[in-house]
Design a protein around this motif. Structure first.
Motif, PDB file in Angstrom:
ATOM      1  N   ASN A  72       1.098  -1.350  -0.149  1.00 41.78           N
ATOM      2  CA  ASN A  72      -0.321   0.010  -0.241  1.00 41.78           C
ATOM      3  C   ASN A  72       0.940   1.584   0.270  1.00 41.78           C
ATOM      4  OD1 ASN A  72      -1.399   2.121   1.700  1.00 41.78           O
ATOM      5  ND2 ASN A  72      -3.147   0.948   0.687  1.00 41.78           N
ATOM      6  N   LEU A  73       1.820   0.824   0.862  1.00 37.87           N
ATOM      7  CA  LEU A  73       2.836   2.532   0.968  1.00 37.87           C
ATOM      8  C   LEU A  73       3.575   2.587   0.033  1.00 37.87           C
ATOM      9  CD1 LEU A  73       3.073   2.424   4.307  1.00 37.87           C
ATOM     10  CD2 LEU A  73       1.896   3.981   3.106  1.00 37.87           C
ATOM     11  N   LYS A  74       4.171   1.416  -1.185  1.00 40.18           N
ATOM     12  CA  LYS A  74       5.490   1.908  -2.339  1.00 40.18           C
ATOM     13  C   LYS A  74       5.342   2.466  -2.831  1.00 40.18           C
ATOM     14  CE  LYS A  74       7.397  -1.739  -5.508  1.00 40.18           C
ATOM     15  NZ  LYS A  74       8.627  -2.466  -4.176  1.00 40.18           N
ATOM     16  N   GLY A  75       6.917   3.191  -2.907  1.00 37.22           N
ATOM     17  CA  GLY A  75       6.569   4.894  -3.649  1.00 37.22           C
ATOM     18  C   GLY A  75       6.030   6.046  -2.752  1.00 37.22           C
ATOM     19  N   HIS A 137      -0.250  13.172  -3.539  1.00 36.07           N
ATOM     20  CA  HIS A 137      -1.063  12.201  -3.117  1.00 36.07           C
ATOM     21  C   HIS A 137      -1.396  11.745  -1.899  1.00 36.07           C
ATOM     22  CE1 HIS A 137      -1.332  15.169  -6.691  1.00 36.07           C
ATOM     23  NE2 HIS A 137      -0.637  14.728  -6.883  1.00 36.07           N
ATOM     24  N   LEU A 138      -2.938  11.723  -1.572  1.00 33.88           N
ATOM     25  CA  LEU A 138      -3.059   9.904  -0.772  1.00 33.88           C
ATOM     26  C   LEU A 138      -2.717   8.871  -1.428  1.00 33.88           C
ATOM     27  CD1 LEU A 138      -4.949  12.363   2.358  1.00 33.88           C
ATOM     28  CD2 LEU A 138      -1.684  12.284   1.808  1.00 33.88           C
ATOM     29  N   ARG A 139      -3.032   7.453  -0.620  1.00 33.86           N
ATOM     30  CA  ARG A 139      -3.371   6.460  -0.738  1.00 33.86           C
ATOM     31  C   ARG A 139      -4.770   6.133   0.288  1.00 33.86           C
ATOM     32  NH1 ARG A 139       1.821   3.715  -2.484  1.00 33.86           N
ATOM     33  NH2 ARG A 139       2.336   5.127  -4.706  1.00 33.86           N
ATOM     34  N   PRO A 140      -5.541   4.796  -0.371  1.00 36.97           N
ATOM     35  CA  PRO A 140      -6.591   4.986   0.964  1.00 36.97           C
ATOM     36  C   PRO A 140      -5.980   4.947   2.915  1.00 36.97           C
ATOM     37  CG  PRO A 140      -6.478   3.966  -0.795  1.00 36.97           C
ATOM     38  CD  PRO A 140      -5.460   4.301  -1.002  1.00 36.97           C
ATOM     39  N   VAL A 186      -3.600   4.388   9.525  1.00 37.05           N
ATOM     40  CA  VAL A 186      -2.275   4.663   8.245  1.00 37.05           C
ATOM     41  C   VAL A 186      -2.408   4.857   6.727  1.00 37.05           C
ATOM     42  CG1 VAL A 186       0.468   4.562   7.342  1.00 37.05           C
ATOM     43  CG2 VAL A 186      -0.028   3.559   9.848  1.00 37.05           C
ATOM     44  N   ILE A 187      -1.739   6.342   6.326  1.00 36.81           N
ATOM     45  CA  ILE A 187      -1.566   6.932   4.894  1.00 36.81           C
ATOM     46  C   ILE A 187      -0.739   7.493   5.111  1.00 36.81           C
ATOM     47  CG2 ILE A 187      -3.243   8.762   3.855  1.00 36.81           C
ATOM     48  CD1 ILE A 187      -5.139   9.150   6.435  1.00 36.81           C
ATOM     49  N   ILE A 198     -11.676   7.102  -2.397  1.00 33.83           N
ATOM     50  CA  ILE A 198     -11.505   7.564  -1.042  1.00 33.83           C
ATOM     51  C   ILE A 198     -11.668   6.585  -0.331  1.00 33.83           C
ATOM     52  CG2 ILE A 198     -13.512   8.955  -0.198  1.00 33.83           C
ATOM     53  CD1 ILE A 198     -11.720  11.021   0.604  1.00 33.83           C
ATOM     54  N   LYS A 199     -13.280   5.789  -0.187  1.00 30.17           N
ATOM     55  CA  LYS A 199     -13.670   5.081   0.581  1.00 30.17           C
ATOM     56  C   LYS A 199     -12.944   3.623   0.758  1.00 30.17           C
ATOM     57  CE  LYS A 199     -18.807   5.997   0.642  1.00 30.17           C
ATOM     58  NZ  LYS A 199     -18.054   6.635   2.599  1.00 30.17           N
ATOM     59  N   GLY A 200     -11.834   3.329  -0.496  1.00 30.14           N
ATOM     60  CA  GLY A 200     -10.813   2.404   0.407  1.00 30.14           C
ATOM     61  C   GLY A 200     -11.530   1.183  -0.690  1.00 30.14           C
ATOM     62  N   CYS A 201     -10.718   0.112  -0.791  1.00 28.38           N
ATOM     63  CA  CYS A 201     -10.755  -1.503  -1.949  1.00 28.38           C
ATOM     64  C   CYS A 201     -11.483  -2.170  -0.957  1.00 28.38           C
ATOM     65  CB  CYS A 201      -9.462  -2.336  -0.926  1.00 28.38           C
ATOM     66  SG  CYS A 201      -7.750  -1.419  -1.009  1.00 28.38           S
TER      67      CYS A 201
END
Length: 213
Positions: A72-75, A137-140, A186-187, A198-201
């Motif tokens: 999820n946090l890669k990059g 830019h944010l990830r879920p 964690v974001i 934004i509501k995720g997977c």
């Protein structure tokens, strides 16, 4: 039917089945009672992100191991630690209902979960607007308990956010949060804008996404 009602119905497990009028009335009453009772509070802190392996990284002073969170946090260059709660009043409302009206308590639980999710979405949108000023830019959001991100990491997240003092959120020895209608997460924040909902997977149809939780 508004989005929060649809979300509550999803939490109740109706799937594609029709919802009866009595349940819809209970949902409406539950949201009204929750709005009168909820004490929404949130906190977040931004940290540099150091990933030493696909499943190993450091956030602040905490070393974390998780393959699913690592994907999820890669990059990402930064991570945001986030905490939110609806407050102790919601717990008391649900407890009272469970004594006198179990069906009503079940609906309250679902509506409270939907209300918390909607609040977290709003908070994340506001955080995202701030981060975009820095070109990020944010990830879920990704919470302890998802995938192999161990629930035990709830403890350092709560400690690093000083949740007890800032939003009144604590944790039991069995890693349950108090108040119960609370979230830590964690974001990730990266230079690249991904098309993540934004509501995720749970609401995303892209099953092969590398960031999927």
């Amino acid at each position: 039917m508004d989005d929060m009602t649809k979300e509550a119905i999803r939490y109740l497990g109706y799937g594609k089945h029709a919802v009866d009028e009595r349940t819809l009335a209970l949902i409406s009453d539950s949201f009204r009672n929750l709005e009168e009772t909820a004490g929404r509070k949130s906190i977040y802190r931004i940290f540099d992100f150091n990933q030493t392996a696909d499943d190993e990284f450091t956030i602040g002073t905490s070393a974390i191991q998780s393959s699913s969170l690592g994907r999820n946090l890669k990059g990402c260059r930064k991570v945001i630690l986030f905490g939110a709660t609806l407050g102790a009043g919601v717990d008391r409302l649900i407890t009272r209902a469970s004594v006198t009206d179990m069906a009503g308590a079940v609906v309250l639980q679902a509506c409270a979960a939907a209300l918390l999710e909607e609040y977290c979405d709003r908070c994340q949108t506001e955080i995202g607007m701030e981060m975009e000023k820095e070109g990020l830019h944010l990830r879920p959001r990704f919470s302890p308990g998802y995938g192999d991100f161990d629930i035990r990491f709830q403890a350092p997240l709560i400690q690093m956010l000083n949740c007890a003092k800032t939003i009144g959120l604590t944790m039991t020895d069995s890693y349950m949060m108090t108040p119960t209608k609370s979230v830590t997460a964690v974001i990730g924040a990266s230079d690249t804008a991904e098309k993540c909902h934004i509501k995720g997977c749970e609401v995303c149809e892209k099953k092969d996404c590398i960031y999927r939780r």
